[in-house]
Design a protein around this motif. Structure first.
Motif, mmCIF file in Angstrom:
data_model
loop_
_atom_site.group_PDB
_atom_site.id
_atom_site.type_symbol
_atom_site.label_atom_id
_atom_site.label_comp_id
_atom_site.label_asym_id
_atom_site.label_seq_id
_atom_site.Cartn_x
_atom_site.Cartn_y
_atom_site.Cartn_z
ATOM 1 N N LEU A 25 0.857 -1.177 0.000
ATOM 2 C CA LEU A 25 0.000 0.000 0.000
ATOM 3 C C LEU A 25 0.894 1.229 0.000
ATOM 4 O O LEU A 25 1.797 1.331 0.836
ATOM 5 N N VAL A 26 0.674 2.137 -0.951
ATOM 6 C CA VAL A 26 1.489 3.343 -1.065
ATOM 7 C C VAL A 26 0.567 4.549 -1.064
ATOM 8 O O VAL A 26 -0.400 4.605 -1.829
ATOM 9 N N ALA A 27 0.874 5.518 -0.222
ATOM 10 C CA ALA A 27 0.055 6.726 -0.144
ATOM 11 C C ALA A 27 0.320 7.630 -1.345
ATOM 12 O O ALA A 27 1.440 7.719 -1.831
#
Length: 51
Positions: A25-27
């Motif tokens: 998960l990457v913001a």
């Protein structure tokens, strides 16, 4: 008995899943909160990271 339905569904779909899993998960963006007197230094630090 419910497992029988799961077994049949699994067999009919060939074992394929109907969802996609993600490995990470990457913001897209971050929000940094600092006291107003620390804002200039925070800007400097963030600018040095983005070079």
């Amino acid at each position: 008995m419910v497992w029988v339905y799961g077994l049949i569904a699994h067999a009919l779909t060939g074992g394929r899943r109907d969802f996609v899993s993600e490995s990470g998960l990457v913001a897209d963006k971050y929000q940094v909160l600092v006291e107003s007197e620390n804002a200039p230094r925070a800007r400097e630090l963030l600018a040095s990271i983005n070079r």
